[in-house]
Write an enzyme that holds these catalytic residues in place. Sequence first.
Site, short mmCIF file in Angstrom:
data_model
loop_
_atom_site.label_atom_id
_atom_site.label_comp_id
_atom_site.label_asym_id
_atom_site.label_seq_id
_atom_site.Cartn_x
_atom_site.Cartn_y
_atom_site.Cartn_z
N ARG A 282 35.54 50.75 72.87
CA ARG A 282 35.08 49.41 73.26
C ARG A 282 36.25 48.47 73.47
NH1 ARG A 282 31.38 48.44 68.48
NH2 ARG A 282 31.11 46.33 69.27
N ARG B 170 31.16 39.91 81.39
CA ARG B 170 32.10 40.88 80.83
C ARG B 170 32.87 41.60 81.93
NH1 ARG B 170 29.38 41.96 75.50
NH2 ARG B 170 30.79 43.21 74.26
N LYS C 90 32.74 36.25 67.97
CA LYS C 90 31.90 35.46 68.89
C LYS C 90 30.52 35.19 68.29
CE LYS C 90 32.20 38.57 72.16
NZ LYS C 90 32.99 39.56 71.41
N ARG D 24 31.73 45.81 59.70
CA ARG D 24 30.64 44.86 60.03
C ARG D 24 29.29 45.39 59.55
NH1 ARG D 24 30.04 42.49 66.01
NH2 ARG D 24 29.99 44.69 66.62
N ARG E 178 25.82 48.92 62.70
CA ARG E 178 25.45 49.22 64.09
C ARG E 178 25.96 50.61 64.49
NH1 ARG E 178 27.05 44.03 67.71
NH2 ARG E 178 27.69 45.72 69.08
P1 ADP Z 1 31.80 39.69 67.91
O1 ADP Z 1 30.45 39.04 68.15
O2 ADP Z 1 32.90 38.99 68.65
O3 ADP Z 1 31.78 41.16 68.17
P2 ADP Z 1 31.26 39.18 65.06
O4 ADP Z 1 30.97 37.73 64.99
O5 ADP Z 1 30.11 40.11 64.96
O6 ADP Z 1 32.15 39.50 66.38
O7 ADP Z 1 32.32 39.50 63.93
C1 ADP Z 1 32.86 40.82 63.75
C2 ADP Z 1 33.15 41.07 62.27
O8 ADP Z 1 34.22 40.22 61.84
C3 ADP Z 1 31.98 40.78 61.33
O9 ADP Z 1 31.98 41.72 60.30
C4 ADP Z 1 32.29 39.37 60.81
O10 ADP Z 1 31.73 39.16 59.52
C5 ADP Z 1 33.81 39.34 60.79
N1 ADP Z 1 34.39 38.03 61.09
C6 ADP Z 1 33.91 37.10 61.97
N2 ADP Z 1 34.71 36.00 62.01
C7 ADP Z 1 35.72 36.25 61.14
C8 ADP Z 1 36.89 35.51 60.74
N3 ADP Z 1 37.18 34.29 61.24
N4 ADP Z 1 37.72 36.08 59.83
C9 ADP Z 1 37.46 37.30 59.32
N5 ADP Z 1 36.39 38.06 59.66
C10 ADP Z 1 35.52 37.55 60.55
P1 ADP Z 2 30.40 43.10 70.59
O1 ADP Z 2 30.57 41.63 70.69
O2 ADP Z 2 30.56 43.61 69.21
O3 ADP Z 2 31.18 43.87 71.59
P2 ADP Z 2 27.79 42.98 71.92
O4 ADP Z 2 26.61 42.88 71.07
O5 ADP Z 2 28.23 41.78 72.70
O6 ADP Z 2 28.94 43.53 70.96
O7 ADP Z 2 27.62 44.17 72.95
C1 ADP Z 2 27.23 45.46 72.53
C2 ADP Z 2 27.17 46.39 73.74
O8 ADP Z 2 26.16 45.93 74.66
C3 ADP Z 2 28.44 46.47 74.58
O9 ADP Z 2 29.36 47.42 74.06
C4 ADP Z 2 27.87 46.91 75.94
O10 ADP Z 2 27.55 48.29 75.94
C5 ADP Z 2 26.55 46.15 76.00
N1 ADP Z 2 26.71 44.83 76.67
C6 ADP Z 2 26.52 43.61 76.12
N2 ADP Z 2 26.76 42.63 77.02
C7 ADP Z 2 27.13 43.25 78.16
C8 ADP Z 2 27.55 42.79 79.45
N3 ADP Z 2 27.63 41.48 79.75
N4 ADP Z 2 27.86 43.74 80.39
C9 ADP Z 2 27.78 45.04 80.11
N5 ADP Z 2 27.41 45.54 78.93
C10 ADP Z 2 27.10 44.66 77.94
#
Ligand code: ADP
Ligand code: ADP
Length: 215
Positions: free
Chosen positions: A172, A89, A14, A128, A161
């Site tokens: 998660r 969420r 995302k 990541r 992270r």
């Molecule tokens: P999210 O915001 O949904 O948690 P991220 O954008 O932070 O996900 O991506 C999670 C991990 O996957 C990062 O290490 C990123 O570099 C990798 N990643 C993102 N998109 C792709 C893809 N299309 N193919 C492979 N790895 C990806």
């Molecule tokens: P990722 O896409 O890798 O799950 P985020 O950066 O979106 O990570 O979120 C990291 C953490 O922040 C989540 O695991 C949760 O604890 C908190 N968080 C983020 N957005 C929300 C939400 N909309 N509701 C509840 N907790 C949230």
Amino acid sequence: MLNLILLGPPGAGKGTQAVKLKDKYNIPHISTGDIFRKNIKEGTELGKKAKEYMDKGELVPDEVVIGIAIARLREGDCGGGFLLDGFPRTVHQADELSRHFEDTGGKIDLVIDIVVGKDELVRRLSGRRVCKSCGATYHVTGMPSKVDGVCDECGGELFQRTDDTEETVSNRIEVYNQQTKPLVEYYEKKGNIVHIDGTTGLENVFSDITKSIEA
Ligand code: ADP
Ligand code: ADP
Ligand code: ZN
């Protein structure tokens, strides 16, 4: 006016897609996770509260998140559209978001559900790396920076992270399946969701998303 939501489990990509989408459509990228991490860095009360939950991989309580997200949507730069990443969420958050639009007369144009299986999510999250200065995201093997540990964009230091440890990652994904996945059906009923295969590579995922937006 383009109001978008990025849905999908942690690690689906995302944040990575959000950076490209915000540039293409010139809309603000609103990540509740980023808002919490900024508050943790600054040592605010909100940050202290959020950290308790984030470190365990739990969701921050609805009553904390909803007010912050809605207040952000009321800011002037969201007038021409926005890209929500990681909010809503829970069904309660989605209901409150709908209520906000009933009040303001707006609507969600499209919910983009990025689909990736569990094994790949674990692989992505445990590898990541994020830039300390600008927030750019990398993967140690899949999307490495040119110089190990250094951001391509700004030269900043890359770090892992604290919630990207293997143990927290499985929790998660579990929390996603229980509390967030019901939103897929929620938006299917509303008829404004598309499902995108998140495993086809960064550029293909991006082009599938933009095709859906422009369809
Ligand atoms: P999210 O915001 O949904 O948690 P991220 O954008 O932070 O996900 O991506 C999670 C991990 O996957 C990062 O290490 C990123 O570099 C990798 N990643 C993102 N998109 C792709 C893809 N299309 N193919 C492979 N790895 C990806
Ligand atoms: P990722 O896409 O890798 O799950 P985020 O950066 O979106 O990570 O979120 C990291 C953490 O922040 C989540 O695991 C949760 O604890 C908190 N968080 C983020 N957005 C929300 C939400 N909309 N509701 C509840 N907790 C949230
Ligand atoms: Zn950087």
